[in-house]
Design a protein around this motif. Sequence first.
Motif, PDB file in Angstrom:
ATOM      1  N   GLU A 178       5.900  16.974   2.952  1.00  0.00           N
ATOM      2  CA  GLU A 178       4.818  16.791   3.927  1.00  0.00           C
ATOM      3  C   GLU A 178       5.404  15.921   5.042  1.00  0.00           C
TER       4      GLU A 178
ATOM      5  N   ASN B 193       5.891  14.150   8.427  1.00  0.00           N
ATOM      6  CA  ASN B 193       5.213  13.589   9.611  1.00  0.00           C
ATOM      7  C   ASN B 193       6.151  12.769  10.493  1.00  0.00           C
TER       8      ASN B 193
ATOM      9  N   ASP C  38       8.801  12.968   4.091  1.00  0.00           N
ATOM     10  CA  ASP C  38      10.085  12.987   4.786  1.00  0.00           C
ATOM     11  C   ASP C  38      10.857  11.704   4.490  1.00  0.00           C
ATOM     12  N   GLY C  39      10.146  10.584   4.301  1.00  0.00           N
ATOM     13  CA  GLY C  39      10.837   9.355   3.913  1.00  0.00           C
ATOM     14  C   GLY C  39      11.334   9.489   2.492  1.00  0.00           C
TER      15      GLY C  39
ATOM     16  N   VAL D 136       7.481  10.004  10.041  1.00  0.00           N
ATOM     17  CA  VAL D 136       7.369   8.541   9.893  1.00  0.00           C
ATOM     18  C   VAL D 136       7.144   8.160   8.426  1.00  0.00           C
ATOM     19  N   TYR D 137       7.327   6.860   8.163  1.00  0.00           N
ATOM     20  CA  TYR D 137       6.921   6.323   6.860  1.00  0.00           C
ATOM     21  C   TYR D 137       5.457   5.912   7.034  1.00  0.00           C
ATOM     22  N   GLY D 138       4.539   6.845   6.760  1.00  0.00           N
ATOM     23  CA  GLY D 138       3.122   6.559   6.994  1.00  0.00           C
ATOM     24  C   GLY D 138       2.621   5.372   6.178  1.00  0.00           C
TER      25      GLY D 138
HETATM   26 MG   LIG Z   1       6.368  10.621   6.231  1.00  0.00          MG
END
Ligand SMILES: [Mg+2]
Length: 351
Positions: free
Chosen positions: A138, A140, A112-113, A142-144
Motif C-alpha cells: 500500500e 503512499n 512502502d516503508g 511516506v511513513y504514514g
Molecule cells: Mg507508506
Amino acid sequence: MTYLAKPKLHHPSLDKNALGFTRRDYEGAISTLCAGCGHDSISAAIIQSCFELDLPPHRIAKLSGIGCSSKTPTYFLGSSHGFNSVHGRMPSVLTGANLANRDLIYLGVSGDGDSASIGLGQFAHSVRRGVNMVYIVENNGVYGLTKGQFSATADKGSKSKKGAANFDSPIDMVMLALQLGATYVARSFSGDKEQLVPLIKGAVLHQGAAFIDVISPCVAFNNHEGSTKSYDYVREHNESVNRLDVILPRKPISAAYEPGTVEEVVQHDGSVLRLRKLDTDYEPSDRISAMNFLQHHDARGEVVTGLLYVDPNPEDLHAHLNTVDRPFNQLAEPELCPGSSALERFNASLR
Ligand SMILES: [Mg+2]
Ligand SMILES: Cc1ncc(C[n+]2csc(CCOP(=O)(O)OP(=O)(O)O)c2C)c(N)n1
Ligand code: SF4
C-alpha cells in the motif's frame, strides 16, 4: 474504533456467495485510519475479492509488518488467520508459514516503508524464491504512521507537506518485482476499485509469487500539490495498460470483445485472466518488454497501472524444494523424522 464492535446482524436481503456468506462476513473491525486514507479502499477491495471468489475465510492467512498499511488486516477478514509481525519482517514469517502449511492462501499486506526501506531484503528474497502468495504494498510514498517522512518510493523532486524536496532516487517496487522473478506483477490505484478488485482476484488464483503495488494516498501527510502519490496526481497521470476480468473455471465464458483487443491467459487451475488491452502495444507475457515499457513511461512522468506481467506456468518455492504435497503440519513424527538409518543413507549419498 477497534473497541467498538460492529453489529453482527445482517440485512436478510444481502447478496450471498456460493458458500452462503455475505460481503459482511469478510469484514473485520472498524477502521481507525484517517478518513479518506487510501488504505481503507484497498481493504474494501480485498473484502470484495474474497467474497466474489467464494473463499472460505479459514483458508486465508493474512500477514503484515508495521505501519498504517500493516494495521489494515485488522479491518478485513475477521475470521481468517492473522499475524502482525515486526517492521519489515512479514515476508520471512509468511515464507515460514507457507512452508509449514501449503494449503492456505497467503496474503501479505505491507507499506512502502515496511517493504522498500527496512524490509527491502526480506521482500527481495521472498519474491525471488517464488513464495506462493499475494504480496500487496500500500504505497503512499511516506511513513504514514510515524508522521510523514519520505519513504524510499518517494519520487525525486516530489515535495513534502512542509515543502521540502526529496533528492533521493525512488525505488520502483514493480520494476524490482519484475527483475526478481515475480510471476504476476501489477500496479493499481486505491481509488480505482474496478481495476483493483480483478487484479487481487487474479493474484489469489495465481500459483506463485504475485505482487501488486497499489498507490494509496496518505491524506494526512502526502496528498498536497508537489506530491506524486496524491489523489489528484495519480488521477491525472494514470496510464492504464489493460483491464482485467477473472473468469473462474466453473463459470461459462460469455463476454465477447473485438478481436485484437483481448488477451486471454489460462492459469493452472483453469481460471482465465481476460485482459482488455487499452494500450495496443502492450505485451503482458514478456518480462523484458514490461520493464522497458515501465522505464519509458516513467521517464514521461506517467504512472503505469494494470496487469504488467503474468507467467501462466509459474513455479513456486515448494516446486523448487521438491516438497511433498501434504502440508508439513499434517505429517506425523515418523514422516518428519525418519530415523538414524535414513540419515545414515542420506549422509552416505553425499560422501
Ligand atoms: Mg507508506
Ligand atoms: C524496527 C522499527 N523501526 C522503526 C519503527 C518505526 N516505524 C513504525 S511504522 C514505520 C514506517 C511505516 O511506513 P509504511 O510501511 O510506508 O506504512 P504507512 O504507515 O505509510 O502505511 C516506522 C519507520 C518500528 N516500528 N520498528
Ligand atoms: S497517517 Fe496517512 S497512511 Fe496513516 S491512516 Fe492517516 S492517511 Fe492513512
